[in-house]
Design a protein around this motif. Structure first.
Motif, mmCIF file in Angstrom:
data_model
loop_
_atom_site.group_PDB
_atom_site.id
_atom_site.type_symbol
_atom_site.label_atom_id
_atom_site.label_comp_id
_atom_site.label_asym_id
_atom_site.label_seq_id
_atom_site.Cartn_x
_atom_site.Cartn_y
_atom_site.Cartn_z
ATOM 1 N N PHE A 167 3.946 0.787 2.406
ATOM 2 C CA PHE A 167 3.752 -0.248 3.419
ATOM 3 C C PHE A 167 3.691 -1.621 2.752
ATOM 4 C CE2 PHE A 167 1.992 3.627 5.189
ATOM 5 C CZ PHE A 167 2.483 3.622 6.489
ATOM 6 N N ALA A 168 4.689 -2.449 3.045
ATOM 7 C CA ALA A 168 4.691 -3.811 2.520
ATOM 8 C C ALA A 168 3.651 -4.636 3.273
ATOM 9 C CB ALA A 168 6.080 -4.424 2.668
ATOM 10 N N GLY A 169 3.408 -5.839 2.765
ATOM 11 C CA GLY A 169 2.465 -6.724 3.429
ATOM 12 C C GLY A 169 2.872 -6.978 4.863
ATOM 13 N N PRO A 170 1.913 -7.167 5.773
ATOM 14 C CA PRO A 170 2.239 -7.348 7.193
ATOM 15 C C PRO A 170 2.912 -8.688 7.443
ATOM 16 C CG PRO A 170 -0.085 -7.764 6.836
ATOM 17 C CD PRO A 170 0.465 -7.271 5.520
ATOM 18 N N ILE A 226 0.862 -1.182 0.000
ATOM 19 C CA ILE A 226 0.000 0.000 0.000
ATOM 20 C C ILE A 226 0.896 1.229 0.000
ATOM 21 C CG2 ILE A 226 -1.742 1.312 1.275
ATOM 22 C CD1 ILE A 226 -2.693 -1.284 2.503
ATOM 23 N N GLN A 227 0.727 2.090 -0.997
ATOM 24 C CA GLN A 227 1.530 3.302 -1.114
ATOM 25 C C GLN A 227 0.649 4.527 -0.897
ATOM 26 O OE1 GLN A 227 3.259 3.060 -5.037
ATOM 27 N NE2 GLN A 227 4.891 1.665 -4.371
ATOM 28 N N LEU A 228 1.090 5.432 -0.032
ATOM 29 C CA LEU A 228 0.443 6.728 0.152
ATOM 30 C C LEU A 228 1.196 7.733 -0.709
ATOM 31 C CD1 LEU A 228 -0.201 6.703 4.019
ATOM 32 C CD2 LEU A 228 -1.591 5.751 2.161
ATOM 33 N N GLY A 277 13.872 8.945 8.653
ATOM 34 C CA GLY A 277 14.014 7.968 9.717
ATOM 35 C C GLY A 277 12.794 7.782 10.593
ATOM 36 N N GLU A 278 11.700 8.531 10.351
ATOM 37 C CA GLU A 278 10.483 8.323 11.128
ATOM 38 C C GLU A 278 9.788 7.061 10.639
ATOM 39 O OE1 GLU A 278 8.196 11.905 10.648
ATOM 40 O OE2 GLU A 278 8.899 12.694 12.564
ATOM 41 N N ARG A 279 9.324 6.243 11.581
ATOM 42 C CA ARG A 279 8.657 4.999 11.209
ATOM 43 C C ARG A 279 7.170 5.099 11.546
ATOM 44 N NH1 ARG A 279 9.687 0.166 9.349
ATOM 45 N NH2 ARG A 279 11.890 0.717 9.157
ATOM 46 N N PRO A 314 0.767 -4.939 12.373
ATOM 47 C CA PRO A 314 0.462 -3.889 11.406
ATOM 48 C C PRO A 314 1.547 -3.784 10.344
ATOM 49 C CG PRO A 314 1.361 -2.938 13.402
ATOM 50 C CD PRO A 314 1.201 -4.408 13.669
ATOM 51 N N ARG A 315 1.236 -3.088 9.267
ATOM 52 C CA ARG A 315 2.234 -2.785 8.241
ATOM 53 C C ARG A 315 3.146 -1.687 8.755
ATOM 54 N NH1 ARG A 315 0.195 -4.090 2.794
ATOM 55 N NH2 ARG A 315 -1.727 -5.299 3.024
ATOM 56 N N SER A 316 4.359 -1.614 8.214
ATOM 57 C CA SER A 316 5.321 -0.633 8.680
ATOM 58 C C SER A 316 6.035 0.005 7.504
ATOM 59 C CB SER A 316 6.329 -1.292 9.627
ATOM 60 O OG SER A 316 7.242 -0.341 10.146
ATOM 61 N N ALA A 317 6.362 1.298 7.638
ATOM 62 C CA ALA A 317 7.101 2.022 6.605
ATOM 63 C C ALA A 317 7.924 3.113 7.272
ATOM 64 C CB ALA A 317 6.160 2.629 5.571
#
Length: 261
Positions: free
Chosen positions: A99-102, A86-88, A115-117, A107-110
């Motif tokens: 956000f790659a698949g969980p 999922i791309q914003l 450097g903010e996650r 949850p998904r992470s990006a």
């Protein structure tokens, strides 16, 4: 003989047809309500990933308060799904967060270039087995008056003196609606220690609090902290008799008001 020669050909065509069908089968559509959160903070925002086309990618909607709670939102105007990702997207159609698949039920992470996650979780999919252990407080914490150190001038002068006096049934009030969700704060005493738990009541009409899903709480120095199922927390300060608001007051209104059972 002719049939024997055709068997390998028919077998190959069958395999190719199955492979093509698998490749053509669409991935589950992820359109719907999600929650975007800045890891390591209370800052979060409810997103609606629309199914309809937008100015860039597909339509993306969120409350106006999200612009203050998560300034990154100001540069996001749409979204798209590429495989399980999922791309914003920004105004140029470039991904701000991808956000790659969980992994498992998490949850998904990006991560941003700075450097903010961020975490992205679909509403209503938080697994029950990820509940953190409820924190333990000593018996003294339920009976000894707090020093109320660090209380700012905005704090109500009549803040509760003990954690025990905070326990009870509360309703969540939003900016335009009242009593949209109820949560009970319990303090169960057992000899030396006490277990403090929080539970959202049935019939909650607020997706934000339902997704946050508080399972524990604690009170210290005039501040009430709600601890979510996934471990992050929200701090509230007293603003009146039985009333608490989120501190700092950003994003959508978050006001807990004590009510009778």
């Amino acid at each position: 003989m002719r049939l024997r020669r055709l068997l390998p050909v028919l077998g190959f065509l069958t395999w190719a047809g199955c492979a093509a069908a698998q490749e053509a089968s669409p991935l589950p559509d992820v359109a719907g309500p999600w929650e975007l959160a800045l890891d390591g903070s209370f800052r979060r925002c409810g997103l609606m990933l629309g199914a309809e086309p937008g100015s860039v990618g597909r339509a993306l909607r969120f409350p106006a308060g999200c612009r203050r709670a998560l300034p990154l939102i100001n540069g996001i105007v749409g979204w798209r799904q590429e495989g399980e990702m999922i791309q914003l997207l920004d105004r140029e159609g470039q991904p701000v967060l991808a956000f790659a698949g969980p992994e498992g039920d998490g949850p998904r992470s990006a991560e941003t270039p700075g450097g903010e996650r961020y975490s992205l979780a679909q509403a209503g999919t938080i697994p029950t087995n990820s509940r953190p252990a409820a924190p333990l407080v000593t018996q003294a914490a339920l009976t000894t008056p707090s020093s109320l150190r660090g209380a700012g001038p905005e704090n109500w002068a009549g803040a509760p003196s003990t954690a025990a006096s905070v326990a009870g049934l509360y309703t969540l009030d939003r900016f335009v609606e009242k009593d949209v969700c109820r949560v009970v704060l319990r303090a169960e005493t057992a000899q030396v220690t006490a277990q403090v738990t929080a539970q959202v009541q049935e019939g909650c009409r607020d997706p934000g609090l339902a997704l946050f899903d508080p399972t524990a709480w604690h009170y210290e120095a005039g501040r009430l902290t709600l601890v979510a199922r996934r471990g992050h927390s929200v701090e509230l300060i007293p603003v009146g008799e039985g009333r608490w608001r989120r501190d700092p007051e950003i994003g959508t209104t978050f006001l807990l008001r004590r009510v009778e059972p």
